[in-house]
Design an enzyme around this catalytic site. Sequence first.
Site, PDB file in Angstrom:
ATOM      1  N   SER A  11       0.980   8.725   4.871  1.00  0.00           N
ATOM      2  CA  SER A  11       0.371   8.617   3.560  1.00  0.00           C
ATOM      3  C   SER A  11       1.445   9.066   2.600  1.00  0.00           C
ATOM      4  O   SER A  11       1.903  10.194   2.659  1.00  0.00           O
ATOM      5  CB  SER A  11      -0.848   9.517   3.476  1.00  0.00           C
ATOM      6  N   ARG A  12       1.879   8.150   1.727  1.00  0.00           N
ATOM      7  CA  ARG A  12       3.062   8.478   0.934  1.00  0.00           C
ATOM      8  C   ARG A  12       2.745   9.306  -0.291  1.00  0.00           C
ATOM      9  O   ARG A  12       3.621   9.944  -0.841  1.00  0.00           O
ATOM     10  CB  ARG A  12       3.779   7.196   0.505  1.00  0.00           C
ATOM     11  N   VAL A  13       1.510   9.285  -0.753  1.00  0.00           N
ATOM     12  CA  VAL A  13       1.219  10.052  -1.965  1.00  0.00           C
ATOM     13  C   VAL A  13       0.148  11.121  -1.771  1.00  0.00           C
ATOM     14  O   VAL A  13       0.043  12.044  -2.556  1.00  0.00           O
ATOM     15  CB  VAL A  13       0.800   9.131  -3.142  1.00  0.00           C
ATOM     16  N   THR A  59       0.819  -1.209   0.000  1.00  0.00           N
ATOM     17  CA  THR A  59       0.000   0.000   0.000  1.00  0.00           C
ATOM     18  C   THR A  59       0.859   1.268   0.000  1.00  0.00           C
ATOM     19  O   THR A  59       2.069   1.222   0.193  1.00  0.00           O
ATOM     20  CB  THR A  59      -0.930   0.013   1.226  1.00  0.00           C
ATOM     21  N   ASP A  60       0.175   2.402  -0.173  1.00  0.00           N
ATOM     22  CA  ASP A  60       0.871   3.692  -0.223  1.00  0.00           C
ATOM     23  C   ASP A  60       0.865   4.388   1.128  1.00  0.00           C
ATOM     24  O   ASP A  60       0.968   5.616   1.193  1.00  0.00           O
ATOM     25  CB  ASP A  60       0.191   4.617  -1.238  1.00  0.00           C
TER      26      ASP A  60
END
Lengths: 202, 504
Positions: free
Chosen positions: B365-367, B339-340
Site C-alpha cells: 500500500s503506497r500511501v 492504483t496506489d
Amino acid sequence: MTDGGAYTYAMALSSVDGVDLKKTEEELLLVSGVLKNEDIKKYFLYPKISQAEKKEKLKNAFAALVSKTVMNFLYLLIDKNRENHIQQISHAFTQIVDQEYDRVRPHVSLSRNYPEAELQKILTMVEGLVSAKRDAFGISSPAKLEFLPETEVKPEMLGGIYLRLGDYMWDSSISRFLRDWKVKVLSGTIEKDAVISADIAE
Amino acid sequence: MKVNTDEIISVLKKEITSYGNELNVEEVGTVLEVGDGIARIYGLTGVMANEMVEFENGVMGIAFNLEENSVGVVVLGDYLKIREGFIAKRTKRILEVPTGDALIGRVVNPLGEPMDGKGPVNTKKTRPIEIIAPGIAKRHPVLEPMQTGIKAIDSMIPIGRGQRELIIGDRGTGKTAIAIDTIINQKGNDVICVYVAIGQKASTVANVVERLYKAGAMDYTIVVCANASDPASLQYIAPYAGTAMAEEFMYNDGKATLCVYDDLSKQANAYRQMSLLLRRPPGREAYPGDVFYLHSRLLERAVKMNEKYGNGSLTALPIIETQAGEVSAYIPTNVISITDGQIYLQPNLFAAGVRPAVDVGISVSRVGGNAQIKAMKKVAGTLRLDLAQFRSLEAFAQLGTELDAATQKQIDRGLRLVELLKQNQYQPLSVEKQVVGIYAGTKGYLDGIPVHLVQKYEEELYKWIEASHKDVFDHIHNKKELPEESKLKQLLVDFTDQFKKEHK
Ligand SMILES: Nc1ncnc2c1ncn2[C@@H]1O[C@H](COP(=O)(O)OP(=O)(O)OP(=O)(O)O)[C@@H](O)[C@H]1O
Ligand SMILES: [Mg+2]
C-alpha cells in the site's frame, strides 16, 4: 459506394460551369427513374457487355432528352463503373439543389384524411411554424423558404400533427402525449401538487 | 404511489390545457440496423460523443461512434425490442443516474432502476455518470484510515480514505470476501458504501446482498449490478454509475465513501466486446487502444477532498481477476499502474488454509502507511519482517534439517503469526482488538502456545479484555495509541499463564 461518395459525384456535377441546377436535377431524376428498372439494372451489371456498348445504349436512350453535361456525366459513370449508383447520386443532387434554393420538404403525418381546404390550412400553419422557428429545425438560411410538403395518414396517432424535417421532428400527436404520460405515471414523477393546481385552475 | 382515476383525469386536463405551449422540436435519426447491442443510426447529425439517445420505445442508448454517415449507438437495455426504421432522438444530456438517500439499501441496475422489487427509487437528484476527476488543488493527502477489519491488511497493507487499492488474484481466492468484509466493517463509521457487481452470476450477487443484509450493512450500502446476462453496455457503465452515486454523498454531504468494483476485468471484457462490434481497431489482447483510459478515468475519481471542498472522500477497491496468477497480462498491469497499491491473493495459500490468502511479500500500500493509527504502526512494525524471515526459513524446516535454536525460534514464531493472521469471513475485527492480538504475537506471548490453539487464544484474549479490562480497548480506540506498555505486558502475562493452565 457510400452516400459520401454519391455526394462527391453530385457536388462535382453541380459545380460544373454554366450548369442549370434545377434542369439538371430533373434530368437526373428522369435517368435514375429509368435505370431503377430491375432488368435494365441487370443489363448494366453484366460484365460481358463492353463499356462502349453500354454508352451507346445510354446515348440512344437519353441524348435527345438531357443536356450535354449530363450525358458526359453518364459516360463518366460508365467509365468508373458507377452507373448503378445513379439513384444515390440523384438523391444527393436534389439535396444540393434544395439547399441552394432554400427548398424544404416537411413530412407531415396526420391521424385522418382532411378535406383539401383544411389540409391546406394545416400545411400553411406548419410552414409558418418552420419559417418562424427555423433555428430549431437546423435551417441556417435566413431567406424565404420554398415548401414541398408530403403528407401521410397514420390513424394510430389518434390526433394532432407529426412533422419530420430532415433530422428534426416535432411530434404533437395524441399518441405521443399518452406515451409520455404513461412513462410519467409509471416512474412516479407525476406530482401531487400538479393535481392540486389543476383543481384550482378549474 | 397510488394513482386513482380522478387524479389522472385532473392531471391530464392540466397537461392538455398547457399542451402545445412550447414548441418541442427534437433532433432525430433513423435506425439503419441493430444487432448485438449496437444500433447504427442515420441522422442525429448534431449528436455529441457519449450523449444519451432515446429510441421511440423508450429504450436508452449512448452515442459511441460518430462516423461519417452514421452514428454507432450502444443500446442500454433490450436491443431485441429495437427495430430497423425506429426513430432515435437526442436528449442533449450525457448519461445520468439517480442519486441520494433513497438509493441507500437498494439494489439497482447501472441506470438506477430498482432490481430488488421494493418499488421505485424516489429521488429527484441525478448526477452524470462521468465527470472529470478533481484536480490536485482540491485534494488532501490520504491520512485517515479506512479500516478493513482484516488483520493481515490493516496491519501490513493499510488503506487510507481516498486511496485506490487493488485486490488482485485468481478465481476463487477470496477477492470478493475481502471487499465484503470491508463493507461490513464500516458499520457505525458513517461511511457510505457502493458495491458494484459487474458480469457476475445473478445468484452470486444475490448471496452477497443477503450477506450484507444479515450483517446490517445494507443500512449504508448501495448495490449496483450489471450481471453476466445483462448487455455489455450496462456492464461497461456500471462502475461509473456506482461512482456517481457515491460522489453525491462525497461532494454534497462531505461524507466518506467506499466503492468496490467487482470486477474490472469483466468490465474490460464488456468494453472489448462493444469496441469490436463497433469495428474499432483491436490492439493487445484484442482490447481497443483506449482501454487504459477506461480504468484510469474511473480510478482518478477516488479522492480525499480538502477542507475547503467539504472533506469528503471516495476510497476505491477495484478487483481484478488474473488467469493462473498472470499479473503481467494487459489489464492487470494497467490497473496495477493506476492504483496506489495492491493486495495480492495466492491460490496456494488459499488452498493451504491461509485465509485471507494475502501474499504479504508482494502486496503493498503506497500511501496508506500515513493513515495507519499510531498504535497499529507500532505493533505491526516488525510483523512484516518476521513473516518474511519465516518464509525464507520455512523451506529449510521442510527439508528436516537440524536447526539451531535461534532459527527454530524464528520458525516457531512465524508459524504462530501466520496462524494469528488467519481470519474467518464476515468477522471483521475492530482495530483495538487487532492491535492487542498482533502485539501478543510479535512480542512472543504466543510462542509457548501450541499452533492449533492460537486462534482459540486470540478469541479468548479479546473476550477476557473486553470483560475485565475494557479500558485497554477504549484507550486504543480513543487515543489511537498503545496503552502503557508495562500494563499491557502484565495483562498478557496473566492471561497467557491462565490460558496455558486451562489448556494443559
Ligand atoms: N477468510 C476466509 N475464510 C474462509 N473462507 C473464505 C474466506 N475468504 C473467502 N472464503 C471462501 O472462499 C470462496 C471464494 O471466495 P470469494 O467468492 O470471495 O472469492 P473470489 O476471488 O471473489 O471468487 P470469484 O473469482 O469467483 O469472484 C468462498 O466460498 C468463500 O466463502
Ligand atoms: Mg468474486
